[in-house]
Scaffold this motif. Structure first.
Motif, short mmCIF file in Angstrom:
data_model
loop_
_atom_site.label_atom_id
_atom_site.label_comp_id
_atom_site.label_asym_id
_atom_site.label_seq_id
_atom_site.Cartn_x
_atom_site.Cartn_y
_atom_site.Cartn_z
N GLY A 87 5.62 14.36 33.08
CA GLY A 87 4.36 13.86 33.63
C GLY A 87 3.58 12.96 32.69
N LYS A 88 4.19 12.51 31.59
CA LYS A 88 3.50 11.69 30.62
C LYS A 88 3.85 10.21 30.78
N HIS A 89 3.08 9.40 30.04
CA HIS A 89 3.36 7.96 29.98
C HIS A 89 4.57 7.71 29.10
N HIS A 90 5.45 6.79 29.53
CA HIS A 90 6.60 6.38 28.72
C HIS A 90 6.74 4.87 28.83
N ASP A 91 7.25 4.25 27.78
CA ASP A 91 7.39 2.79 27.81
C ASP A 91 8.63 2.34 27.06
N LEU A 92 8.98 1.11 27.33
CA LEU A 92 10.16 0.49 26.73
C LEU A 92 9.85 -0.98 26.49
N THR A 93 10.19 -1.48 25.31
CA THR A 93 9.97 -2.88 24.99
C THR A 93 11.29 -3.53 24.60
N LEU A 94 11.54 -4.69 25.20
CA LEU A 94 12.77 -5.45 24.95
C LEU A 94 12.39 -6.86 24.52
#
Length: 723
Positions: free
Chosen positions: A596-603
């Motif tokens: 239920g948390k925020h997750h991110d990915l950077t490319l």
């Protein structure tokens, strides 16, 4: 041709070929060529390899076969059947003469590359009429046979009353008869071919497969015999075509392709020629009626505009396409008119339509006629589109519809595409545009896309997504001078399979016509009901139903400049990169649904000086948007990129929520240096197709619960990403 053989004049070869065509029973040779070169043979389902036979170098093109038919029709038809040996002699001699005729058509190299002109600023060996004659005669067909048939309904819909009054049949009846001839002949070809096995080789011929009677066609079309006969007779070719004395002369068999053999026995060798005649010949009937001429001209122009508008609405929808748009200056004076305008986010298409055919004089290679025809068909349309495009970028001009109502839309366009569309088959159109079109592109107004209504029909049929359509338009116009092809369909087919892209190291790419086989099959399946694949394998099928596919569709629904720019970037990516994005989004959603948390990915995309950040959460729009905006700002600075994209995807919905686009030149900042010093390096997608989620761990000082969150949201860490 052997090197030691002296090249003959084109007229000499033409005359010998004509004499050969007047040999007893030569019509059986033409029947053989039509079956060999115009028939697709298949079992239960048509495969691309079945269509590939149409691109054989040994195959005669339709204009060559039409030339043979036109020569035969200069005298009465002799139906006697030659012996097998004589037939083969005729066939071999015809192939040899047609090959020699092709060679004789080309001017000597010393004329093309004149030493006294080479090196001059204006030297271009390919813009002379002598050279263009060859591409005009031998160039590929720009239209499918079913397009001539189907578009005739739109083209002459408003002329139906004239046809009933002057020809004795309606447009619908004419189309029914012509469709019935095609169906009847297809069935008869199969029957005649199958029946050859029961005959002695001395009796083998496919001639009868191309014959029919008005009674047979009336039965097939379920129309009155008199009506069927009137339609058939309207397209009967005259015998004794004495003015047809060279390849460039008007060949009556093209306008009137049916040959009358007896009172109720007709011969049609090429159904393509009949549907083309249906599309083109009626206009000349109207033009010969002085009282109706101006009405027919108006209808012709309206067709091109209305058809173009309708086809673009299939892609962009009603609310984004405007027809008959006027541009007014500050005093209310009309300074421009756009036939069809498309506005999609910060992109626009300015389409100008023309109804101009290539004249006989131009086909003969007359330089003045060629350039004059091109000016009227394309250059004038481009000049008008360019002028209107410049006005679109100037907010002092008012844009109104034909009723005077203002059309409101954003005027800060990033790209404007001038479209020049012609209504008829214009031989070697793209090649002529390359040689003759004088353009003045800008950073916003892109090079022109020159096409006919047939290509527009196919492109809007296959690329029904605004992003896919405009992405192709962008690359096609960007690579305009770098791609050599006989016609536009080949380039589109290549794009559908390979995603049109040229590395900077390449300066030119030439595409063979056989690349078009998959697209040909798809259009046959869609429009003629042929059993086969209706969508070529490639960019439209490979990622269907994936996160990548859903992203593209969600972007189109939002129609927002920031996300639209992101969509165009997505469509330029390689297969490995797309796989990496699909894998990354799947993992983000899995993690988000789990905790239920925020997750991110950077490319990072180092070679393009840009990058992508993907956030996945179900936070409020305000909170999520602020976090994404700041994160992209930091990432863009840290990577010294000129552009950075960011999107937020819902954990539960798994759909795009919103996006941002940071598009401005990188500049150094002491404050940003401090803000980005502890950011982990983004993942690069070069040579990868999987995301390494282990890189989220890094060596850095521990973040205090009451310190600002490093994601850039402005909140304390304990109330942001530590939750």
């Amino acid at each position: 041709m052997p090197e030691n053989k002296v090249a003959r004049k084109e007229s000499e070869v033409f005359k010998e070929l004509e004499d050969l065509c007047h040999s007893p029973g030569y019509v059986h040779v033409i029947a053989y060529f039509c079956f060999r070169d115009n028939t697709i043979r298949y079992a239960d389902e048509v495969k691309p390899e079945d269509v590939l036979q149409q691109f054989s170098m040994e195959r005669l093109v339709r204009t060559e076969i039409s030339t043979l038919i036109g020569m035969v029709c200069k005298k009465d038809i002799d139906e006697s059947l030659p012996s097998p040996d004589l037939m083969q002699k005729y066939i071999s001699k015809t192939d040899a003469l047609l090959q020699e005729l092709h060679h004789s058509m080309m001017p000597p190299l010393k004329e093309i590359f004149d030493p006294s002109k080479i090196g001059g600023d204006s030297f271009n060996p390919f813009n002379s009429g002598a050279v263009l004659r060859e591409s005009i005669f031998y160039g590929g067909e720009s239209a499918y046979h079913f397009q001539y048939r189907d578009l005739s309904k739109d083209k002459y819909r408003k002329d139906n009353d004239w046809l009933i009054e002057n020809k004795g049949y309606s447009l619908e009846q004419a189309m029914s008869v012509i469709e019935s001839i095609q169906v009847f002949q297809n069935d008869k070809i199969n029957d005649v071919f199958a029946g050859l096995i029961e005959k002695h080789p001395n009796e083998w011929s496919l001639f009868e497969a191309y014959t029919f009677s008005s009674v047979e066609i009336a039965g097939k079309s379920e129309l009155n015999v008199d009506v069927a006969k009137k339609v058939i007779e309207s397209f009967v070719s005259p015998v004794g075509q004495e003015d047809f004395t060279s390849l460039d002369d008007f060949n009556p068999i093209n306008a009137y392709p049916i040959i009358k053999l007896q009172a109720d026995k007709y011969l049609l060798f090429q159904n393509y020629s009949l549907v083309e005649a249906l599309y083109e010949t009626p206009f000349f009937w109207f033009h010969s009626d002085a009282a109706y001429r101006s009405i027919a001209m108006r209808h012709r122009g309206e067709f091109t505009e209305e058809f173009s508008s309708a086809r673009l609405k299939r892609v962009f929808g009603e609310r984004r396409v405007f027809q008959n748009v006027y541009i007014l200056d500050e005093r209310g004076n009309r300074v421009g008119e756009i036939d069809v305008l498309v506005v999609f986010a910060n992109r626009a298409i300015v389409l100008q339509a023309k109804s101009k055919k290539l004249t006989i004089s131009a086909r003969k290679g007359n330089d003045i006629s060629l350039k004059d025809d091109f000016k009227k068909a394309v250059q004038d349309a481009y000049d008008q589109a360019l002028s209107c495009s410049n006005c679109l970028t100037n907010i002092s001009y008012k844009i109104v519809d034909e009723k005077g109502n203002e059309i409101a839309f954003r005027r800060d366009f990033k790209e404007i595409y001038p479209f020049c569309v012609v209504s008829d088959h214009y031989p070697a159109l793209s090649f002529q545009a390359r040689q003759f079109l004088e353009q003045k592109p800008t950073d916003v107004i892109k090079p022109a896309f020159v096409m006919d209504v047939f290509f527009l029909d196919v492109a809007t049929e296959i690329l029904k997504s605004p992003l896919h359509f405009l992405s192709y338009v962008n690359r096609r116009t960007m690579y305009g001078d770098k791609i050599l092809s006989t016609h536009e369909l080949t380039i589109l087919s290549y794009h559908l399979k390979q995603n049109l892209w040229m590395d900077g190291e390449y300066t030119m790419m030439q595409l063979g016509d056989d690349i078009c086989a998959d697209l040909d099959l798809a259009m046959l399946a869609r429009r003629d009901g042929i059993p086969g694949s209706a969508t070529p394998d490639g960019i439209l099928t490979k990622y269907e139903g994936t996160h990548f596919d859903r992203l593209v569709k969600d972007i189109e629904l939002r129609d927002h400049p920031a996300t639209v720019d992101f969509g165009f970037m997505l469509l330029t990516l390689s297969g490995d990169t797309i796989e990496m994005i699909n894998d990354g989004i799947s993992k983000l959603i899995e993690l988000g649904q789990k905790d239920g948390k925020h997750h991110d990915l950077t490319l990072g995309i180092s070679e393009d000086s840009s990058g992508l950040t993907i956030h996945c959460n179900d936070d409020s729009d305000a909170e999520a948007a602020k976090r994404l905006d700041r994160h992209c700002e930091l990432r863009k600075y840290e990577q010294k990129a000129n552009q950075w994209f960011g999107v937020c995807i819902g954990s539960e919905s798994q759909r795009l929520r919103f996006g941002v686009n940071k598009d401005f030149k990188w500049e150094w900042s002491n404050e940003m240096d401090e803000a980005t010093k502890d950011l982990p390096k983004p993942q690069t997608w070069k040579g990868k197709n999987k995301v390494n989620f282990q890189t989220v761990t890094r060596k850095s000082k521990k973040i205090g619960r009451n310190e600002k969150c490093p994601c850039g949201s402005g909140k304390k860490y304990k109330k942001c990403c530590s939750k």
